[in-house]
Design an enzyme around this catalytic site. Structure first.
Site, mmCIF file in Angstrom:
data_model
loop_
_atom_site.group_PDB
_atom_site.id
_atom_site.type_symbol
_atom_site.label_atom_id
_atom_site.label_comp_id
_atom_site.label_asym_id
_atom_site.label_seq_id
_atom_site.Cartn_x
_atom_site.Cartn_y
_atom_site.Cartn_z
ATOM 1 N N LYS A 1 8.125 -0.591 7.318
ATOM 2 C CA LYS A 1 7.773 -1.349 6.270
ATOM 3 C C LYS A 1 7.380 -0.298 5.257
ATOM 4 O O LYS A 1 6.108 0.336 5.596
ATOM 5 C CB LYS A 1 6.909 -2.407 6.544
ATOM 6 C CG LYS A 1 6.586 -3.527 5.145
ATOM 7 C CD LYS A 1 5.636 -4.589 5.611
ATOM 8 C CE LYS A 1 5.812 -5.820 4.542
ATOM 9 N NZ LYS A 1 5.482 -5.436 3.230
ATOM 10 N N ASP B 1 5.864 0.905 1.430
ATOM 11 C CA ASP B 1 4.986 0.569 0.520
ATOM 12 C C ASP B 1 5.615 1.014 -0.788
ATOM 13 O O ASP B 1 4.825 2.027 -1.363
ATOM 14 C CB ASP B 1 3.627 1.334 0.853
ATOM 15 C CG ASP B 1 2.569 0.335 0.262
ATOM 16 O OD1 ASP B 1 2.855 -0.673 -0.429
ATOM 17 O OD2 ASP B 1 1.437 1.068 0.377
ATOM 18 N N GLU C 1 3.060 1.093 6.176
ATOM 19 C CA GLU C 1 2.705 -0.193 5.604
ATOM 20 C C GLU C 1 2.674 -1.416 7.018
ATOM 21 O O GLU C 1 1.997 -2.356 7.180
ATOM 22 C CB GLU C 1 3.310 -0.966 4.696
ATOM 23 C CG GLU C 1 2.882 -2.043 3.731
ATOM 24 C CD GLU C 1 3.543 -2.364 2.799
ATOM 25 O OE1 GLU C 1 2.973 -3.451 2.000
ATOM 26 O OE2 GLU C 1 4.599 -2.314 2.687
#
Length: 312
Positions: A20, A22, A166
């Site tokens: 994931k 950011d 993240e």
């Protein structure tokens, strides 16, 4: 297509896992030797990231092509995407050479939605990723990050934590792409708790903050689409950031509360209200019925619309 929050699924052989990132979500539309970027709320981001439009402009030479991905600003020390650094680029419509050198950005393309003007969103995730891999997108400022289908998700979470990323996103291998939908076919597992909120007003500061706000009143939309108070945030800015944000708040001033449900009396007695148009990203420790606990400001989200800030 958006992900729901949850724990990584443990069903082996049915899910792909991606890191994931950011940054800010962006659709790239490439055609006729040019490329433009659009946010989730259809805002044209191209002027703010000219180096990215330039590096992808050749992709549309064989017909219109749509990519889905994330614009990130790597931290020079760790290489991990830094939302704080990206803030310095998000609000500059036409960045100069010094800013481009000082805060470089990259585009991570993780999905392919259309080829030669024809949608491929109905194809399974694996087939879309195969088509994406055929583009051989491996450039200094744009690349396709890998996905993993044979690694334990707990191990990937540990890797993400070790490298200050993240979190992890799980995507069903057989899932089509459903634009505009938040689907359980995609599951995001962040390592820290963040949420989007609407800035509804500000409270006067004191001491060295006497010329600016001391804290901001935050709101979000509940299940009935009513704007409700979810807490106040008073940390996360530099002095320059406070002064800059105060100028925007002054421009958005309004005489009455924007909340649909009256906020606490103590807040209403001292708050200065603003039009509920600014969306912010907040990190917090816990969400309770009383609101967010220990929130900290991460930055404004011009790529998000106010009604995307949901309070569940």
């Amino acid at each position: 297509m958006l992900a729901v929050s949850g724990r990584p699924p443990q069903e082996h052989g049915r899910w792909a896992f991606e890191m994931k990132w950011d940054g800010i979500r962006a659709i790239a539309r490439c055609r006729d030797g040019g490329c433009r970027f659009y946010s989730r709320n259809n805002r044209d981001l191209s002027g703010a990231f000219p180096e990215l439009t330039a590096v992808l402009e050749d992709l549309g030479e064989r017909g219109e092509l749509f990519l889905d991905g994330e614009i990130v600003a790597p931290d020079p020390a760790t290489g991990a995407p830094s939302f704080g650094r990206l803030q310095r680029r998000m609000h500059v419509i036409s960045p100069g050479a010094e800013l481009l050198r000082g805060v470089p950005t990259q585009y991570f393309a993780f999905d392919l939605l259309a080829v030669r003007g024809a949608s491929i969103m109905e194809l399974p995730y694996t087939e879309r990723r195969e088509r994406l891999a055929q583009l051989a997108l491996d450039r200094p400022l744009a690349r396709t990050p890998p996905y993993y289908s044979d690694v334990d998700p707990g191990t990937l979470m540990d890797v993400a934590r070790e490298h200050a990323l993240e979190g992890v996103v799980a995507k069903r291998l057989d899932s089509a792409y459903y634009p505009g939908r938040r689907s359980p076919l995609w599951i995001k597992t962040p390592l820290r708790r963040t949420t989007e909120v609407v800035v509804a007003g500000w409270l006067p500061g004191s001491g060295r903050f006497s010329a600016t706000f001391g804290s901001l009143a935050l709101g979000a939309y509940d299940a009935d689409d009513q704007l409700v108070h979810v807490g106040n945030v008073g940390t996360g800015w530099t002095m320059h950031g406070r002064r800059s944000l105060q100028a925007r708040l002054d421009e958005l001033a309004r005489p009455d509360t924007p909340f649909d449900i009256p906020p606490p009396r103590a807040l209403a007695a001292v708050a200065h209200w603003v039009e509920p148009v600014l969306v912010a990203d907040i990190e917090y420790r816990e969400a309770t019925s009383e609101g967010l606990r220990h929130p900290s400001w991460r930055g404004l989200r011009p790529d998000k619309a106010p009604h995307e800030a949901k309070w569940e």
